[in-house]
Design a protein around this motif. Structure first.
Motif, PDB file in Angstrom:
ATOM      1  N   TYR A 175      55.288  60.465  14.969  1.00 51.09           N
ATOM      2  CA  TYR A 175      55.637  61.752  15.582  1.00 51.09           C
ATOM      3  C   TYR A 175      57.074  61.752  16.111  1.00 51.09           C
ATOM      4  O   TYR A 175      57.780  62.756  15.983  1.00 51.09           O
ATOM      5  CB  TYR A 175      54.669  62.077  16.712  1.00 51.09           C
ATOM      6  N   SER A 176      57.517  60.643  16.684  1.00 47.25           N
ATOM      7  CA  SER A 176      58.871  60.599  17.250  1.00 47.25           C
ATOM      8  C   SER A 176      59.923  60.811  16.171  1.00 47.25           C
ATOM      9  O   SER A 176      60.955  61.448  16.398  1.00 47.25           O
ATOM     10  CB  SER A 176      59.109  59.277  17.975  1.00 47.25           C
ATOM     11  N   VAL A 177      59.660  60.302  14.969  1.00 53.97           N
ATOM     12  CA  VAL A 177      60.597  60.492  13.860  1.00 53.97           C
ATOM     13  C   VAL A 177      60.489  61.907  13.304  1.00 53.97           C
ATOM     14  O   VAL A 177      61.491  62.605  13.131  1.00 53.97           O
ATOM     15  CB  VAL A 177      60.329  59.461  12.739  1.00 53.97           C
ATOM     16  N   LEU A 178      59.274  62.345  13.029  1.00 51.34           N
ATOM     17  CA  LEU A 178      59.071  63.650  12.398  1.00 51.34           C
ATOM     18  C   LEU A 178      59.573  64.792  13.274  1.00 51.34           C
ATOM     19  O   LEU A 178      60.180  65.748  12.788  1.00 51.34           O
ATOM     20  CB  LEU A 178      57.587  63.848  12.079  1.00 51.34           C
ATOM     21  N   SER A 179      59.316  64.692  14.570  1.00 53.57           N
ATOM     22  CA  SER A 179      59.720  65.771  15.478  1.00 53.57           C
ATOM     23  C   SER A 179      61.233  65.849  15.642  1.00 53.57           C
ATOM     24  O   SER A 179      61.773  66.876  16.066  1.00 53.57           O
ATOM     25  CB  SER A 179      59.048  65.586  16.841  1.00 53.57           C
ATOM     26  N   SER A 180      61.936  64.765  15.314  1.00 52.02           N
ATOM     27  CA  SER A 180      63.403  64.783  15.388  1.00 52.02           C
ATOM     28  C   SER A 180      64.041  65.274  14.096  1.00 52.02           C
ATOM     29  O   SER A 180      65.233  65.576  14.068  1.00 52.02           O
ATOM     30  CB  SER A 180      63.926  63.379  15.714  1.00 52.02           C
ATOM     31  N   VAL A 181      63.245  65.358  13.033  1.00 53.40           N
ATOM     32  CA  VAL A 181      63.769  65.737  11.723  1.00 53.40           C
ATOM     33  C   VAL A 181      63.367  67.160  11.331  1.00 53.40           C
ATOM     34  O   VAL A 181      64.160  67.893  10.730  1.00 53.40           O
ATOM     35  CB  VAL A 181      63.283  64.745  10.641  1.00 53.40           C
ATOM     36  N   PHE A 182      62.141  67.557  11.698  1.00 51.73           N
ATOM     37  CA  PHE A 182      61.611  68.848  11.275  1.00 51.73           C
ATOM     38  C   PHE A 182      61.367  69.767  12.477  1.00 51.73           C
ATOM     39  O   PHE A 182      61.296  69.308  13.618  1.00 51.73           O
ATOM     40  CB  PHE A 182      60.306  68.660  10.495  1.00 51.73           C
ATOM     41  N   ALA A 183      61.201  71.056  12.204  1.00 53.13           N
ATOM     42  CA  ALA A 183      60.968  72.041  13.255  1.00 53.13           C
ATOM     43  C   ALA A 183      59.679  71.739  14.011  1.00 53.13           C
ATOM     44  O   ALA A 183      58.696  71.262  13.432  1.00 53.13           O
ATOM     45  CB  ALA A 183      60.893  73.439  12.647  1.00 53.13           C
ATOM     46  N   GLU A 184      59.694  72.022  15.294  1.00 54.36           N
ATOM     47  CA  GLU A 184      58.565  71.679  16.170  1.00 54.36           C
ATOM     48  C   GLU A 184      57.258  72.299  15.706  1.00 54.36           C
ATOM     49  O   GLU A 184      56.202  71.658  15.751  1.00 54.36           O
ATOM     50  CB  GLU A 184      58.882  72.144  17.598  1.00 54.36           C
ATOM     51  N   ASP A 185      57.299  73.552  15.226  1.00 58.09           N
ATOM     52  CA  ASP A 185      56.060  74.226  14.831  1.00 58.09           C
ATOM     53  C   ASP A 185      55.570  73.801  13.445  1.00 58.09           C
ATOM     54  O   ASP A 185      54.549  74.275  12.961  1.00 58.09           O
ATOM     55  CB  ASP A 185      56.220  75.743  14.877  1.00 58.09           C
ATOM     56  N   PHE A 186      56.307  72.882  12.795  1.00 54.56           N
ATOM     57  CA  PHE A 186      55.928  72.373  11.480  1.00 54.56           C
ATOM     58  C   PHE A 186      55.193  71.039  11.589  1.00 54.56           C
ATOM     59  O   PHE A 186      54.501  70.629  10.658  1.00 54.56           O
ATOM     60  CB  PHE A 186      57.201  72.214  10.637  1.00 54.56           C
ATOM     61  N   VAL A 187      55.342  70.368  12.720  1.00 53.15           N
ATOM     62  CA  VAL A 187      54.808  69.015  12.911  1.00 53.15           C
ATOM     63  C   VAL A 187      53.673  69.027  13.931  1.00 53.15           C
ATOM     64  O   VAL A 187      53.820  69.548  15.037  1.00 53.15           O
ATOM     65  CB  VAL A 187      55.911  68.044  13.376  1.00 53.15           C
ATOM     66  N   TYR A 188      52.550  68.438  13.545  1.00 55.62           N
ATOM     67  CA  TYR A 188      51.402  68.290  14.434  1.00 55.62           C
ATOM     68  C   TYR A 188      51.178  66.802  14.682  1.00 55.62           C
ATOM     69  O   TYR A 188      51.511  65.967  13.840  1.00 55.62           O
ATOM     70  CB  TYR A 188      50.153  68.918  13.814  1.00 55.62           C
ATOM     71  N   LYS A 189      50.590  66.498  15.823  1.00 61.27           N
ATOM     72  CA  LYS A 189      50.415  65.093  16.196  1.00 61.27           C
ATOM     73  C   LYS A 189      48.938  64.752  16.358  1.00 61.27           C
ATOM     74  O   LYS A 189      48.175  65.499  16.976  1.00 61.27           O
ATOM     75  CB  LYS A 189      51.145  64.810  17.510  1.00 61.27           C
ATOM     76  N   ALA A 190      48.555  63.613  15.775  1.00 59.39           N
ATOM     77  CA  ALA A 190      47.217  63.059  15.978  1.00 59.39           C
ATOM     78  C   ALA A 190      47.368  61.627  16.462  1.00 59.39           C
ATOM     79  O   ALA A 190      48.260  60.907  16.007  1.00 59.39           O
ATOM     80  CB  ALA A 190      46.417  63.079  14.675  1.00 59.39           C
ATOM     81  N   ARG A 191      46.535  61.224  17.386  1.00 59.41           N
ATOM     82  CA  ARG A 191      46.590  59.835  17.851  1.00 59.41           C
ATOM     83  C   ARG A 191      46.231  58.898  16.708  1.00 59.41           C
ATOM     84  O   ARG A 191      45.392  59.213  15.860  1.00 59.41           O
ATOM     85  CB  ARG A 191      45.623  59.629  19.019  1.00 59.41           C
ATOM     86  N   HIS A 192      46.883  57.752  16.670  1.00 64.40           N
ATOM     87  CA  HIS A 192      46.557  56.758  15.654  1.00 64.40           C
ATOM     88  C   HIS A 192      45.132  56.274  15.890  1.00 64.40           C
ATOM     89  O   HIS A 192      44.736  55.999  17.026  1.00 64.40           O
ATOM     90  CB  HIS A 192      47.537  55.580  15.737  1.00 64.40           C
ATOM     91  N   PRO A 193      44.326  56.166  14.816  1.00 62.89           N
ATOM     92  CA  PRO A 193      42.905  55.822  15.018  1.00 62.89           C
ATOM     93  C   PRO A 193      42.624  54.377  15.407  1.00 62.89           C
ATOM     94  O   PRO A 193      41.511  54.060  15.840  1.00 62.89           O
ATOM     95  CB  PRO A 193      42.281  56.148  13.659  1.00 62.89           C
ATOM     96  N   SER A 194      43.597  53.488  15.238  1.00 58.83           N
ATOM     97  CA  SER A 194      43.357  52.085  15.586  1.00 58.83           C
ATOM     98  C   SER A 194      43.470  51.844  17.088  1.00 58.83           C
ATOM     99  O   SER A 194      43.996  52.687  17.826  1.00 58.83           O
ATOM    100  CB  SER A 194      44.352  51.193  14.852  1.00 58.83           C
ATOM    101  N   THR A 199      38.318  58.083  18.505  1.00 57.27           N
ATOM    102  CA  THR A 199      37.655  59.280  19.029  1.00 57.27           C
ATOM    103  C   THR A 199      38.644  60.434  19.170  1.00 57.27           C
ATOM    104  O   THR A 199      38.351  61.576  18.777  1.00 57.27           O
ATOM    105  CB  THR A 199      36.987  58.988  20.378  1.00 57.27           C
ATOM    106  N   GLU A 200      39.832  60.147  19.712  1.00 57.05           N
ATOM    107  CA  GLU A 200      40.849  61.188  19.868  1.00 57.05           C
ATOM    108  C   GLU A 200      41.378  61.652  18.507  1.00 57.05           C
ATOM    109  O   GLU A 200      41.642  62.846  18.301  1.00 57.05           O
ATOM    110  CB  GLU A 200      42.005  60.680  20.724  1.00 57.05           C
ATOM    111  N   PHE A 201      41.542  60.714  17.582  1.00 52.70           N
ATOM    112  CA  PHE A 201      41.980  61.063  16.233  1.00 52.70           C
ATOM    113  C   PHE A 201      40.983  62.021  15.586  1.00 52.70           C
ATOM    114  O   PHE A 201      41.365  63.055  15.023  1.00 52.70           O
ATOM    115  CB  PHE A 201      42.126  59.796  15.391  1.00 52.70           C
ATOM    116  N   LEU A 202      39.708  61.693  15.690  1.00 49.57           N
ATOM    117  CA  LEU A 202      38.664  62.540  15.120  1.00 49.57           C
ATOM    118  C   LEU A 202      38.666  63.926  15.750  1.00 49.57           C
ATOM    119  O   LEU A 202      38.584  64.941  15.050  1.00 49.57           O
ATOM    120  CB  LEU A 202      37.299  61.875  15.306  1.00 49.57           C
ATOM    121  N   ALA A 203      38.805  63.985  17.068  1.00 56.29           N
ATOM    122  CA  ALA A 203      38.801  65.274  17.770  1.00 56.29           C
ATOM    123  C   ALA A 203      39.967  66.152  17.317  1.00 56.29           C
ATOM    124  O   ALA A 203      39.813  67.360  17.106  1.00 56.29           O
ATOM    125  CB  ALA A 203      38.856  65.046  19.269  1.00 56.29           C
TER     126      ALA A 203
END
Length: 232
Positions: A175-194, A199-203
């Protein structure tokens, strides 16, 4: 307009110390003789097919792991889910590695979700090679700043070529890389499942794919145990 040829030229030019490029290098321990060619073939086919469809998203992880993408050449995919990945794009299966299939924890969590979502999704990483600890090619390390910049370049090419509706970053590093390269409303964040994040990733994925994600198939054996039904 970016082409697959440009993407592969960029991949070939990515040469760093203590990294393995599965598309142009052969592992002397586990790879078939034509492993790099197999991995390039599958990546090229997936790129073509993804570009020809209405791509929902690119899911982006951090980098290839030694138990997963180093072997398969496919982001967030281990040997166990290699066939699942190819079948999503209508491709026949030819493994690039020898021996018993190897499982990876992150891939298992990712594919637990992907196997229940029937929309076009492309998988990639911020750094598309396998970075390893000096002297131990079968280990994982986080990519460095120089490697990250090279990865961002090819990621921009991927987005230009595939034209996804959105990008979903798997974990803080992505997310830190993607959010610095692309528009904020284009990038969504999910917690890494490991490491306790499953549980948060699934949600998050259930929220992002609320109308497309199917329930897991019921485990009939455990259901019988829970309800006290005698199986004999």
């Amino acid at each position: 307009m970016t082409s697959t040829q440009e993407i592969f030229r960029t991949l070939k030019d990515m040469q760093f110390e203590n990294t393995f490029n599965p598309y142009f290098e052969r592992c002397p321990v586990y790879d078939a003789k034509n492993a790099p060619e197999i991995r390039r073939h599958y990546l090229a086919e997936m790129l073509h097919r993804a570009a020809d469809t209405e791509l929902d998203a690119i899911w982006v992880g951090r980098d290839l792991g030694y138990r997963g993408g180093r072997r398969t050449g496919l982001a967030l995919t281990d040997d166990v889910h290699f066939a699942d990945h190819l079948e999503r794009w209508g491709l026949d299966v030819q493994r690039p590695t020898y021996g018993k299939p190897v499982a990876e924890r992150t891939a298992a969590a990712i594919w637990d979700i992907l196997l229940r979502i029937n929309v076009p999704i492309f998988l990639w990483n911020v750094f598309p090679l396998h970075p390893f600890i000096n002297g131990d090619p079968f280990s994982n390390r986080a990519h460095n700043a120089r490697e990250r910049r090279a990865g961002a370049k090819i990621l921009i090419q991927m987005v230009e070529y595939l034209q996804p509706k959105r990008i979903i970053a798997i974990g803080n590093d992505a997310y830190s890389v993607l959010s610095s390269v692309f528009a904020e409303d284009f990038v969504y964040k999910a917690r890494h499942p490991s490491y306790g994040g499953q549980t948060e990733f699934l949600a998050t994925m259930q929220s992002l794919y609320a109308t497309q994600i199917a329930e897991r198939e019921p485990d009939l054996f455990n259901h019988m145990l829970e309800t006290g039904i005698n199986s004999h």
